[in-house]
Design an enzyme around this catalytic site. Sequence first.
Site, mmCIF file in Angstrom:
data_model
loop_
_atom_site.group_PDB
_atom_site.id
_atom_site.type_symbol
_atom_site.label_atom_id
_atom_site.label_comp_id
_atom_site.label_asym_id
_atom_site.label_seq_id
_atom_site.Cartn_x
_atom_site.Cartn_y
_atom_site.Cartn_z
ATOM 1 N N GLU A 7 3.089 13.064 -20.747
ATOM 2 C CA GLU A 7 2.173 11.814 -20.755
ATOM 3 C C GLU A 7 0.905 12.481 -21.294
ATOM 4 O O GLU A 7 0.457 13.505 -21.048
ATOM 5 C CB GLU A 7 2.025 11.829 -19.084
ATOM 6 C CG GLU A 7 1.171 10.454 -18.850
ATOM 7 C CD GLU A 7 1.189 10.158 -17.438
ATOM 8 O OE1 GLU A 7 2.030 9.760 -16.822
ATOM 9 O OE2 GLU A 7 0.005 9.905 -16.825
ATOM 10 N N THR A 38 -1.037 6.378 -20.916
ATOM 11 C CA THR A 38 -1.529 5.829 -19.624
ATOM 12 C C THR A 38 -2.222 4.417 -20.048
ATOM 13 O O THR A 38 -2.662 4.406 -21.412
ATOM 14 C CB THR A 38 -2.678 6.483 -18.862
ATOM 15 O OG1 THR A 38 -3.638 7.003 -19.723
ATOM 16 C CG2 THR A 38 -1.767 7.793 -18.384
ATOM 17 N N ASP A 98 -5.056 0.831 -10.127
ATOM 18 C CA ASP A 98 -6.375 0.854 -9.106
ATOM 19 C C ASP A 98 -7.411 -0.072 -9.816
ATOM 20 O O ASP A 98 -7.766 -0.027 -10.869
ATOM 21 C CB ASP A 98 -6.730 2.013 -9.009
ATOM 22 C CG ASP A 98 -5.533 2.884 -8.322
ATOM 23 O OD1 ASP A 98 -4.956 2.522 -7.319
ATOM 24 O OD2 ASP A 98 -5.106 4.034 -8.811
ATOM 25 N N ALA A 112 3.365 -3.237 -7.711
ATOM 26 C CA ALA A 112 4.367 -2.862 -9.148
ATOM 27 C C ALA A 112 5.564 -3.581 -8.794
ATOM 28 O O ALA A 112 5.982 -3.865 -9.941
ATOM 29 C CB ALA A 112 4.275 -1.522 -9.052
ATOM 30 N N LYS A 154 10.845 -1.929 -4.825
ATOM 31 C CA LYS A 154 10.317 -1.955 -6.212
ATOM 32 C C LYS A 154 11.739 -1.429 -7.046
ATOM 33 O O LYS A 154 11.727 -1.922 -8.215
ATOM 34 C CB LYS A 154 9.259 -0.772 -6.539
ATOM 35 C CG LYS A 154 8.623 -0.552 -7.731
ATOM 36 C CD LYS A 154 7.039 -0.150 -7.687
ATOM 37 C CE LYS A 154 7.356 1.633 -7.120
ATOM 38 N NZ LYS A 154 5.828 2.164 -7.318
ATOM 39 N N HIS A 254 8.495 15.487 -15.938
ATOM 40 C CA HIS A 254 7.575 14.638 -16.717
ATOM 41 C C HIS A 254 6.297 15.296 -16.436
ATOM 42 O O HIS A 254 5.689 15.124 -15.312
ATOM 43 C CB HIS A 254 7.498 13.345 -15.924
ATOM 44 C CG HIS A 254 6.549 12.413 -16.864
ATOM 45 N ND1 HIS A 254 6.694 11.618 -17.679
ATOM 46 C CD2 HIS A 254 5.198 11.897 -16.281
ATOM 47 C CE1 HIS A 254 5.578 10.946 -18.152
ATOM 48 N NE2 HIS A 254 4.903 11.115 -17.333
HETATM 49 C C1 LIG Z 1 3.927 8.581 -13.109
HETATM 50 C C2 LIG Z 1 2.715 7.771 -12.547
HETATM 51 C C3 LIG Z 1 1.855 7.211 -13.815
HETATM 52 C C4 LIG Z 1 0.648 6.422 -13.555
HETATM 53 N N1 LIG Z 1 -0.048 5.698 -14.729
HETATM 54 C C5 LIG Z 1 -1.236 5.162 -14.430
HETATM 55 C C6 LIG Z 1 -1.814 4.586 -15.644
HETATM 56 O O1 LIG Z 1 -1.404 4.708 -16.641
HETATM 57 N N2 LIG Z 1 -2.834 3.673 -15.287
HETATM 58 C C7 LIG Z 1 -3.205 3.779 -14.204
HETATM 59 O O2 LIG Z 1 -4.496 2.821 -13.673
HETATM 60 N N3 LIG Z 1 -2.699 4.135 -13.027
HETATM 61 C C8 LIG Z 1 -1.823 5.132 -13.165
HETATM 62 N N4 LIG Z 1 -0.863 5.712 -12.076
HETATM 63 C C9 LIG Z 1 -1.754 5.636 -10.672
HETATM 64 C C10 LIG Z 1 -1.287 4.368 -9.830
HETATM 65 O O3 LIG Z 1 -1.504 2.984 -10.801
HETATM 66 C C11 LIG Z 1 -1.878 4.395 -8.525
HETATM 67 O O4 LIG Z 1 -1.174 5.133 -7.807
HETATM 68 C C12 LIG Z 1 -1.658 3.024 -7.807
HETATM 69 O O5 LIG Z 1 -2.593 3.231 -6.827
HETATM 70 C C13 LIG Z 1 -0.303 2.594 -7.386
HETATM 71 O O6 LIG Z 1 0.417 2.276 -8.407
HETATM 72 P P1 LIG Z 1 1.950 1.746 -8.140
HETATM 73 O O7 LIG Z 1 2.548 1.308 -9.353
HETATM 74 O O8 LIG Z 1 2.683 3.105 -7.343
HETATM 75 O O9 LIG Z 1 1.815 0.754 -6.778
HETATM 76 P P2 LIG Z 1 2.742 0.072 -5.873
HETATM 77 O O10 LIG Z 1 4.143 0.516 -5.970
HETATM 78 O O11 LIG Z 1 2.526 -1.508 -5.936
HETATM 79 O O12 LIG Z 1 2.399 0.519 -4.446
HETATM 80 C C14 LIG Z 1 0.844 0.473 -4.296
HETATM 81 C C15 LIG Z 1 0.805 0.445 -2.631
HETATM 82 O O13 LIG Z 1 1.152 -0.738 -1.995
HETATM 83 C C16 LIG Z 1 2.068 -0.356 -1.197
HETATM 84 N N5 LIG Z 1 3.372 -1.742 -1.072
HETATM 85 C C17 LIG Z 1 3.756 -1.898 -2.235
HETATM 86 N N6 LIG Z 1 4.442 -3.031 -2.091
HETATM 87 C C18 LIG Z 1 4.058 -3.508 -0.965
HETATM 88 C C19 LIG Z 1 4.393 -4.462 -0.059
HETATM 89 N N7 LIG Z 1 5.233 -5.603 -0.551
HETATM 90 N N8 LIG Z 1 3.553 -4.927 0.908
HETATM 91 C C20 LIG Z 1 2.775 -4.065 1.380
HETATM 92 N N9 LIG Z 1 2.298 -2.969 0.837
HETATM 93 C C21 LIG Z 1 2.965 -2.582 -0.353
HETATM 94 C C22 LIG Z 1 2.796 0.695 -1.246
HETATM 95 O O14 LIG Z 1 3.240 1.495 -0.454
HETATM 96 C C23 LIG Z 1 1.585 1.677 -1.923
HETATM 97 O O15 LIG Z 1 0.618 2.210 -0.911
HETATM 98 C C24 LIG Z 1 0.069 6.343 -12.395
HETATM 99 C C25 LIG Z 1 0.736 6.998 -11.225
HETATM 100 C C26 LIG Z 1 1.990 7.478 -11.504
HETATM 101 C C27 LIG Z 1 2.734 8.219 -10.294
#
Ligand SMILES: Cc1cc2nc3c(=O)[nH]c(=O)nc-3n(C[C@H](O)[C@H](O)[C@H](O)COP(=O)(O)OP(=O)(O)OC[C@H]3O[C@@H](n4cnc5c(N)ncnc54)[C@H](O)[C@@H]3O)c2cc1C
Length: 272
Positions: A7, A38, A98, A112, A154, A254
């Site tokens: 990454e 990212t 975020d 997501a 998801k 990764h």
């Molecule tokens: C491999 C990796 C790459 C990343 N790359 C980036 C990047 O390029 N740019 C960036 O800005 N950030 C990045 N992040 C950080 C990520 O965006 C944050 O961790 C963010 O807070 C959560 O993203 P997510 O896609 O996991 O969210 P989600 O899967 O949507 O989860 C977020 C929160 O919502 C909760 N949730 C999900 N669905 C529901 C629902 N239906 N009802 C209630 N609660 C729910 C989950 O339990 C979790 O607490 C990355 C993280 C990882 C692990």
Amino acid sequence: MTHISFEFFPTKTIEGAEKLRTTCALLSKYKPEFFSVTFGAGGATQDGTLSTVLEIMATGEQAAPHLSCIGSSKSTLLSLLQQYQQHGINRIVALRGDLPSGMLETGSLRYASELVEFIRQETGDHFLIEVAAYPETHPQAKSPAADIDAFVHKVNCGANSAITQYFYNADAFLYFRDQVQNRISIPLVPGIMPMTNFSQLARFSDACGAEIPRWIRNRLQHFDQDKESIRAFGLEVVSKLCMKLIQEGAPGLHFYTMNNAQPTIAILDAMG
Ligand SMILES: Cc1cc2nc3c(=O)[nH]c(=O)nc-3n(C[C@H](O)[C@H](O)[C@H](O)COP(=O)(O)OP(=O)(O)OC[C@H]3O[C@@H](n4cnc5c(N)ncnc54)[C@H](O)[C@@H]3O)c2cc1C
């Protein structure tokens, strides 16, 4: 053979871009399945993601942009997806992201999972979709069980593979995997963060909820500015973690390279 991926984040300076080219060339020798870039993180522009991905692809490597949905409208996301398709990009890391501090507008998609649904709805099977997983639980989750349910949902929305947040406790990954393995049928790839700088690592870990175990934190703190000791200790800890994960059947690794080749190369070489 274990799949590896690396990454990067988009750079903002000419020197940064030059360094990234060198990093990419050095890491390419390890035949990664893909590089990912990212999106929106660290204030980098969104164009930086696409241009970095295209530059990597021009060297003959596979590259995947990250795409986060928070704060964006569906039309903005769709136009990015269409640009990616036009450029022949066929893998994407789909995230919620975020909200930057001070920004209140959450956008059209809240999670997501909704982004994964949207990508499938608009582009069918064009993209291989990677999603994020949290062995130590996402910091905003209502509970560990709710986080796992949200992760499984998801995946069921159409993800092909998952990459975890980094961790230094292999048991956290193995326990999480045990809890989801009967509910999903996609690879769960551990995310690996090399250890090179304690204050930076502590800051990231506090922000993303990844734990630095006490025995590691203590040692890193006591090395203070002794970079060589931090490097040697970090290499030992992280390469042993990687070896354990592979022995336990992890399908790949990764690496969060932070745009530096050497710490990741040292781990891969130590693993043989
Ligand atoms: C491999 C990796 C790459 C990343 N790359 C980036 C990047 O390029 N740019 C960036 O800005 N950030 C990045 N992040 C950080 C990520 O965006 C944050 O961790 C963010 O807070 C959560 O993203 P997510 O896609 O996991 O969210 P989600 O899967 O949507 O989860 C977020 C929160 O919502 C909760 N949730 C999900 N669905 C529901 C629902 N239906 N009802 C209630 N609660 C729910 C989950 O339990 C979790 O607490 C990355 C993280 C990882 C692990």
